[in-house]
Motif scaffolding. Structure first.
Motif, PDB file in Angstrom:
ATOM      1  N   HIS A 179      -4.979  -8.216   6.339  1.00 30.86           N
ATOM      2  CA  HIS A 179      -4.033  -7.307   5.687  1.00 30.86           C
ATOM      3  C   HIS A 179      -3.933  -7.697   4.219  1.00 30.86           C
ATOM      4  N   ASN A 180      -3.117  -6.998   3.452  1.00 35.96           N
ATOM      5  CA  ASN A 180      -3.128  -7.174   2.005  1.00 35.96           C
ATOM      6  C   ASN A 180      -2.687  -8.561   1.556  1.00 35.96           C
ATOM      7  N   TYR A 209     -11.038 -13.402  10.687  1.00 37.33           N
ATOM      8  CA  TYR A 209      -9.982 -12.392  10.690  1.00 37.33           C
ATOM      9  C   TYR A 209     -10.306 -11.265  11.652  1.00 37.33           C
ATOM     10  N   ILE A 210      -9.263 -10.720  12.244  1.00 37.33           N
ATOM     11  CA  ILE A 210      -9.418  -9.587  13.155  1.00 37.33           C
ATOM     12  C   ILE A 210      -9.475  -8.321  12.310  1.00 37.33           C
ATOM     13  N   MET A 211     -10.597  -7.588  12.406  1.00 34.79           N
ATOM     14  CA  MET A 211     -10.814  -6.432  11.540  1.00 34.79           C
ATOM     15  C   MET A 211     -11.270  -5.229  12.362  1.00 34.79           C
ATOM     16  N   ASN A 212     -11.007  -4.060  11.817  1.00 34.51           N
ATOM     17  CA  ASN A 212     -11.469  -2.816  12.429  1.00 34.51           C
ATOM     18  C   ASN A 212     -12.938  -2.621  12.058  1.00 34.51           C
ATOM     19  N   LYS A 213     -13.817  -2.649  13.054  1.00 32.19           N
ATOM     20  CA  LYS A 213     -15.261  -2.589  12.800  1.00 32.19           C
ATOM     21  C   LYS A 213     -15.706  -1.253  12.210  1.00 32.19           C
ATOM     22  N   ASP A 214     -14.893  -0.226  12.387  1.00 32.67           N
ATOM     23  CA  ASP A 214     -15.271   1.111  11.886  1.00 32.67           C
ATOM     24  C   ASP A 214     -14.826   1.347  10.451  1.00 32.67           C
ATOM     25  N   TYR A 215     -14.146   0.372   9.842  1.00 25.18           N
ATOM     26  CA  TYR A 215     -13.641   0.556   8.484  1.00 25.18           C
ATOM     27  C   TYR A 215     -14.768   0.584   7.454  1.00 25.18           C
ATOM     28  N   THR A 216     -14.656   1.484   6.495  1.00 23.99           N
ATOM     29  CA  THR A 216     -15.531   1.511   5.328  1.00 23.99           C
ATOM     30  C   THR A 216     -14.732   0.970   4.143  1.00 23.99           C
ATOM     31  N   LEU A 254      -5.272  -2.218   1.341  1.00 27.09           N
ATOM     32  CA  LEU A 254      -4.848  -3.181   0.324  1.00 27.09           C
ATOM     33  C   LEU A 254      -3.885  -2.598  -0.697  1.00 27.09           C
ATOM     34  N   PHE A 255      -4.079  -1.337  -1.075  1.00 23.66           N
ATOM     35  CA  PHE A 255      -3.374  -0.830  -2.257  1.00 23.66           C
ATOM     36  C   PHE A 255      -2.524   0.419  -2.036  1.00 23.66           C
ATOM     37  N   ASN A 256      -2.639   1.036  -0.888  1.00 21.86           N
ATOM     38  CA  ASN A 256      -1.857   2.254  -0.629  1.00 21.86           C
ATOM     39  C   ASN A 256      -0.852   1.986   0.477  1.00 21.86           C
ATOM     40  N   GLU A 257       0.376   1.658   0.099  1.00 26.39           N
ATOM     41  CA  GLU A 257       1.393   1.246   1.071  1.00 26.39           C
ATOM     42  C   GLU A 257       1.796   2.350   2.044  1.00 26.39           C
ATOM     43  N   LYS A 258       1.494   3.595   1.697  1.00 30.99           N
ATOM     44  CA  LYS A 258       1.843   4.710   2.577  1.00 30.99           C
ATOM     45  C   LYS A 258       0.697   5.123   3.489  1.00 30.99           C
ATOM     46  N   SER A 259      -0.450   4.464   3.335  1.00 32.51           N
ATOM     47  CA  SER A 259      -1.628   4.846   4.122  1.00 32.51           C
ATOM     48  C   SER A 259      -1.517   4.367   5.563  1.00 32.51           C
ATOM     49  N   VAL A 260      -2.236   5.035   6.444  1.00 29.90           N
ATOM     50  CA  VAL A 260      -2.282   4.654   7.865  1.00 29.90           C
ATOM     51  C   VAL A 260      -2.832   3.236   8.003  1.00 29.90           C
ATOM     52  N   GLU A 261      -3.862   2.921   7.198  1.00 26.65           N
ATOM     53  CA  GLU A 261      -4.494   1.604   7.287  1.00 26.65           C
ATOM     54  C   GLU A 261      -3.530   0.476   6.918  1.00 26.65           C
ATOM     55  N   HIS A 262      -2.775   0.686   5.868  1.00 30.99           N
ATOM     56  CA  HIS A 262      -1.837  -0.352   5.427  1.00 30.99           C
ATOM     57  C   HIS A 262      -0.729  -0.557   6.456  1.00 30.99           C
ATOM     58  N   ILE A 263      -0.156   0.522   6.914  1.00 35.37           N
ATOM     59  CA  ILE A 263       0.947   0.437   7.882  1.00 35.37           C
ATOM     60  C   ILE A 263       0.470  -0.203   9.181  1.00 35.37           C
ATOM     61  N   GLU A 264      -0.730   0.164   9.612  1.00 39.98           N
ATOM     62  CA  GLU A 264      -1.267  -0.393  10.862  1.00 39.98           C
ATOM     63  C   GLU A 264      -1.495  -1.903  10.739  1.00 39.98           C
ATOM     64  N   SER A 265      -2.106  -2.344   9.641  1.00 36.99           N
ATOM     65  CA  SER A 265      -2.389  -3.780   9.472  1.00 36.99           C
ATOM     66  C   SER A 265      -1.092  -4.572   9.353  1.00 36.99           C
ATOM     67  N   ARG A 266      -0.116  -4.008   8.675  1.00 34.39           N
ATOM     68  CA  ARG A 266       1.179  -4.682   8.532  1.00 34.39           C
ATOM     69  C   ARG A 266       1.880  -4.829   9.878  1.00 34.39           C
TER      70      ARG A 266
END
Length: 442
Positions: A188-189, A235-242, A250-262
């Motif tokens: 996560h970030n 680290y545990i990571m999503n293998k499908d991430y680009t 990392l930088f968009n606090e409102k994104s699905v990716e940020h909220i999910e990792s947090r």
């Protein structure tokens, strides 16, 4: 004839009343006042604390002075700056400019907007020396050091002792390496921010020359090292991430990716560092309550770079401000023993910058039976401040903006779908260096 006399008397009375009203208006317009220039969000969130707000009411009452706020609303940093600048060259502009914990003041000093206050504010001599710049252009009134809480069960599981107060970045990295071997973390970030802290060791900024040095072997090695670390399996990571997904995380606090990792990291019970339980290390009363409830290991922060170790808020006295001497009187009262001690005792407020009240704070700690660990933490951080090891972020706004841009630009290489070669990195870093240096010297 009688009617004429009545009309004449009425006119005289009306004239006297009008004159009376006119004098009242003049008196009100001449009322002593000062104005504080402040950004809209700084009036509450990490801005003007409760102690200052209460003091303002007292200052008005005791001195017959009206304290006004000139609140600036803006859409972004540039918008705020433009609106603030229109206020600073008025003949009788705002008396004081509020500088928040995360605000910068160097430009005000360089542009000679800030007047020097040496010898003008008696109580400024009570402020810790390391917090004052030459000529006292910036007047600090409160400070904060965000400490870090480590999870005690983690150390029990690793069968190692908890770090001491003087722990180092190397200590943390070694502990983290041992922990990741038995308990991988979700990426996560905050993980990225920890790696960014290592940039401070590369000396890539030369603010005096307005220069950034990015195109060199040290930076290339750093990028390769961080990429290898992150994709090493620790680290545990999503293998499908680009790359786009990582950037959002990392930088968009409102994104699905940020909220999910947090949320994934928050739900994890076995963690090393409790990021969301960061404490005000100097405020021993609050830290004591936290330690008594959670039994976590609370230590000084070391991983976010030299510039993030201490934050102070305060004021600039505007050279073109109205009633400057009243503004200085206002600041002198804020730095008094009485008000500064109130700041320490006020929950969730800042820690005082007045060094003369340390013995009074120790008395309060004894009376309230404050946890010894919290007291030792406060004294350790304070000692680092006294010796100048912990300093306020003194970067200019432009340097701070460049740092933010570099963190995003480097992510392009670190999280690229396909790794860059050293030769490709050299070319890209040269472009970045040219861009930043041109921008810094505009």
């Amino acid at each position: 004839m009688m009617k004429k006399k009545v009309v004449l008397i009425s006119c005289i009375i009306l004239g006297l009343l009008t004159m009376g009203c006119s004098n009242d208006i003049k008196t009100n317009s001449d009322q002593k006042e000062i104005t504080i220039l402040v950004k809209d969000y700084e009036r509450s969130h990490m801005g003007i604390g409760d102690t200052i707000k209460i003091y303002i009411e007292r200052f008005e009452r005791e001195n017959g002075v009206k304290v006004n706020f000139d609140v600036i609303n803006g859409n972004n940093d540039d918008d705020y700056d433009k609106k603030i600048n229109t206020k600073l060259y008025l003949k009788e502009g705002p008396t004081l400019i509020f500088i928040s914990l995360y605000g910068t003041y160097q430009n005000y000093i360089k542009q000679e907007i800030a007047v020097k206050n040496e010898g003008e504010i008696p109580n400024i001599t009570k402020v810790y020396d390391s917090l004052l710049d030459e000529g006292y252009g910036f007047v600090p009134v409160g400070m904060i050091h965000w400490a870090v809480a480590l999870n005690r069960p983690t150390f029990d599981k690793l069968e190692i002792d908890a770090p001491k107060l003087n722990w180092t970045r190397e200590d943390y990295i070694n502990i983290k390496e041992k922990w990741l071997k038995i308990e991988p973390q979700y990426l996560h970030n905050w993980i990225y921010q920890e790696y960014l802290a290592l940039l401070d060791d590369l000396d890539i900024f030369d603010e005096s020359k307005k220069k950034v040095n990015l195109c060199n072997d040290k930076v290339i090695q750093y990028i390769n090292y961080v990429r290898e670390e992150i994709f090493s399996g620790k680290y545990i990571m999503n293998k499908d991430y680009t790359y786009e997904n990582y950037f959002n995380m990392l930088f968009n606090e409102k994104s699905v990716e940020h909220i999910e990792s947090r949320d994934l990291e928050l739900k994890k019970e076995n963690v090393l560092r409790k990021y969301w339980y960061v404490q005000r290390g100097l405020k021993s009363i609050e830290t004591s309550e936290y330690i008594n409830i959670n039994d976590d290991i609370v230590l000084p922060r070391i991983m976010d770079g030299e510039d993030a170790l201490l934050y102070t808020c305060g004021f600039i006295v505007n050279r073109n401000g109205k009633n400057i001497e009243l503004g200085r009187k206002f600041l002198n009262g804020l730095l008094s023993d009485e008000i500064q001690l109130e700041m320490y005792q006020k929950k969730f407020d800042l820690y005082p910058v007045n060094k003369d009240i340390e013995s009074e704070i120790e008395k309060i700690e004894k009376e309230k039976n404050i946890n010894e660990k919290a007291v030792n933490l406060r004294k350790y951080i304070l000692q680092q401040i006294k010796t100048g090891n912990y300093k306020r972020n003194s970067n200019s706004k432009k340097i701070q903006e460049v740092k933010d841009m570099i963190s995003k630009d480097l992510a392009k290489f670190i999280f690229a779908d396909k790794a860059y070669t050293d030769e490709e990195l050299g070319r890209e870093l040269q472009k970045m260096e040219n861009k930043y240096n041109m921008w810094l010297n505009e």
